[in-house]
Design a protein around this motif. Sequence first.
Motif, PDB file in Angstrom:
ATOM      1  N   TRP A 149       0.862  -1.184   0.000  1.00  0.00           N
ATOM      2  CA  TRP A 149       0.000   0.000   0.000  1.00  0.00           C
ATOM      3  C   TRP A 149       0.899   1.235   0.000  1.00  0.00           C
ATOM      4  O   TRP A 149       1.853   1.323   0.774  1.00  0.00           O
ATOM      5  N   ASP A 150       0.605   2.190  -0.868  1.00  0.00           N
ATOM      6  CA  ASP A 150       1.437   3.374  -0.998  1.00  0.00           C
ATOM      7  C   ASP A 150       0.518   4.585  -1.105  1.00  0.00           C
ATOM      8  O   ASP A 150      -0.070   4.861  -2.162  1.00  0.00           O
ATOM      9  N   HIS A 153       1.792   7.485  -3.795  1.00  0.00           N
ATOM     10  CA  HIS A 153       1.949   7.363  -5.244  1.00  0.00           C
ATOM     11  C   HIS A 153       0.677   7.721  -6.025  1.00  0.00           C
ATOM     12  O   HIS A 153      -0.398   7.191  -5.756  1.00  0.00           O
ATOM     13  N   TYR A 156      -1.334   4.785  -7.498  1.00  0.00           N
ATOM     14  CA  TYR A 156      -1.760   3.667  -6.660  1.00  0.00           C
ATOM     15  C   TYR A 156      -3.179   3.234  -7.029  1.00  0.00           C
ATOM     16  O   TYR A 156      -4.041   4.063  -7.297  1.00  0.00           O
ATOM     17  N   TYR A 161       1.211   1.558 -10.938  1.00  0.00           N
ATOM     18  CA  TYR A 161       1.853   1.456  -9.622  1.00  0.00           C
ATOM     19  C   TYR A 161       2.400   0.039  -9.376  1.00  0.00           C
ATOM     20  O   TYR A 161       3.455  -0.116  -8.758  1.00  0.00           O
ATOM     21  N   TYR A 194      -2.188  10.210  -2.548  1.00  0.00           N
ATOM     22  CA  TYR A 194      -2.147   9.757  -3.941  1.00  0.00           C
ATOM     23  C   TYR A 194      -1.829  10.892  -4.921  1.00  0.00           C
ATOM     24  O   TYR A 194      -2.623  11.210  -5.823  1.00  0.00           O
TER      25      TYR A 194
END
Length: 682
Positions: A149-150, A153, A156, A161, A194
């Motif tokens: 999980w980011d 980004h 994402y 991603y 995000y």
Amino acid sequence: MKNPNFVLLLLVVISLISCKEKVTEPEAVGPVPSQRQLAWQELEYYGFVHFNMNTFTDMEWGEGGESPKNFNPTNLDTRQWAKTAKEAGMKGIILTAKHHDGFCLWPTETTDHSVKNSPWKNGEGDVVKELAEACKEFGLKFGVYLSPWDRNHPEYAREEYVEVFHKQLEELLTNYGPVFEVWFDGANGGTGYYGGANEHRKIDDATYYEWDKVTKIVRELQPEAVIFSGGNPDVRWVGNEHGFAAKTNWSPFTPGSGNLQNGDEDGTHWIPAEADVSIRPGWYYHAREDHQVKTLPHLLDIYYKSVGRNAPLLLNLPVDTRGLVHEKDVEQLMKLRKQLDKDFAENLVTDAKATASSEAGSNYSATNAINGDTKAYWMPKKEIIKSNITIEFDELQEVNRFVVQEYIALGQRVKSFTLEGKINGEWKEIASETTIGYKRILRFDLVEVSALRFNITDAKARPLISNIEVYKAPLVMEAPEIVQHKDGRISIKSYDNGLEIYYTLNGEEPNKNSKPYSEEFLLQDPTRVMAVAYNPGTNSYSEVSNIKLDIPKKNWQVLNENADAAKIIDADENSVWTKKGKLPQEVIVDLGKTYNLKGFTYLPQQSRWPQGVIADYEFMLSENGKQWKKVSEGEFSNIKNNPIEQLIEFKTTKARYFKFVGKRSADDTEVLGIAEIGVITE
Ligand code: FUL
């Protein structure tokens, strides 16, 4: 070969050899570990380091929009981490190279959200590299945590991603030498920064990250590394963050069964559990938790309930904003090490004799279980499951620890077992347990035995026992815990059975000539209680506990709130009362009669996410509950960072009622929260 007698002899020899061979080839039962899983299991105890953006923003889960400028440790020293881990007896360290907020501790090519753009070392630093090198220097294994999980980004939850994620993994597994474990967290919360979208994004964890591809990358680049979670190819989560494995803990596991804690007796794959826990309430460093580093008894419990229950222990050290493992954490880690070294100092089976109820030949004798060689094992004859080993000592032995290991290379077999001790010539049951696996450690009260009998009572196939150890661990000499109950009863507890407790009520240092504690007693008046644990066996004392207890809260009543508010005067620090609504908010307490008061105490909630910690307060007193006099007003300084019990004194005043007003909470939420409130009488 003309001589028929010779042919006959040859036949006999051949059949004897083949018979023997049959014995040497016990079959595997169920799934078995891979070489990498076996090597990993033998590590038993290693460290986690949570250190990243959250350390500097004082958060547990960053949202992803944090500026890289925040990342600026003043004195980062990965050698100090490695030295600490090494001295603590850990075998490796796993670092949060990227947590959910997306900040990368290495200068990745995949994103600008990394150390490259931080002030630390003018953007020239690489924490991953520094730690990998320090681990090497101290003979530790090195592992990486890469959050799938980011929240930073922009892509994402979209296809782009996933490639970034795979690329990050490749970088981590290519540039930093051997990696022993790759840790993928299961959290996928939804909302995030995000790239500025600040929205909720959902993915399907089972498919989105392409776990098969992830596994392939790891296998190709680091064939020795085990993978935690992430589709569960090698290691599963133990199912809680307390560091406790279940007593029944099968390494076989059927992915999707949900039985993280117990595993599955007939599981389709070999996926053992790993127990993870932090040495503090949070995973990341928060100054407010400096007083909540786990105690020695707690850490011991964790060790025995993880390593002692077939699950390696991954103990987290939240590195602080300086970039160091905090002194308090180091102190507790070393206490644990010292105690474990004492607990397992002398293996009493070394001079003992082991015999089995059944042996499948001399290569599988009971001696194999006590010879210190975990590759050799005891095995009963083929059809036999219920079987036992008796360990006879040369002389009477006092024992309280029993270690047993299965030869797991051929599967986990034992479903249940018991341990008996020969006490005064009679066999008595000491323990009755379920699974063993790689290692099981039993703790029990000290018994004096001439022999021990270890009985397999049920198994999936005949057991293969590779190791048995027996110890007499010294009693843990922690200062006793003194508890005052609401009604004025006092109880005093020591950590271990077998210790004597002595106490005084007159302010004098207790010793074995003081009053022995045997049962709870009543105290109605303010009293200083001091207590000490004494070990008659070694003629030694613990540190002294020393507390000044005030009047019991027996007849107290909260006047202006519902029954739930009684939690603030129930003498139980774990029960908390909170009230939502615009501050100031107040509680009024009737003490039941008039006292000369000279102060009060306020304990905020002690949990990981405390609510309504009051920073600004007012305290008022009244004799009749109508006219009030303000006796104190101010700020609990530093309560946000250090939410310990606050003790405020004021000019002695006669009163039967007090009013505590919460004017502002430490995090500026509109909540009044109280775990416990008390008074100080003259
Ligand atoms: C959890 C994460 O969400 C925590 O932040 C932490 O990293 C812990 C080890 O795993 O699921």
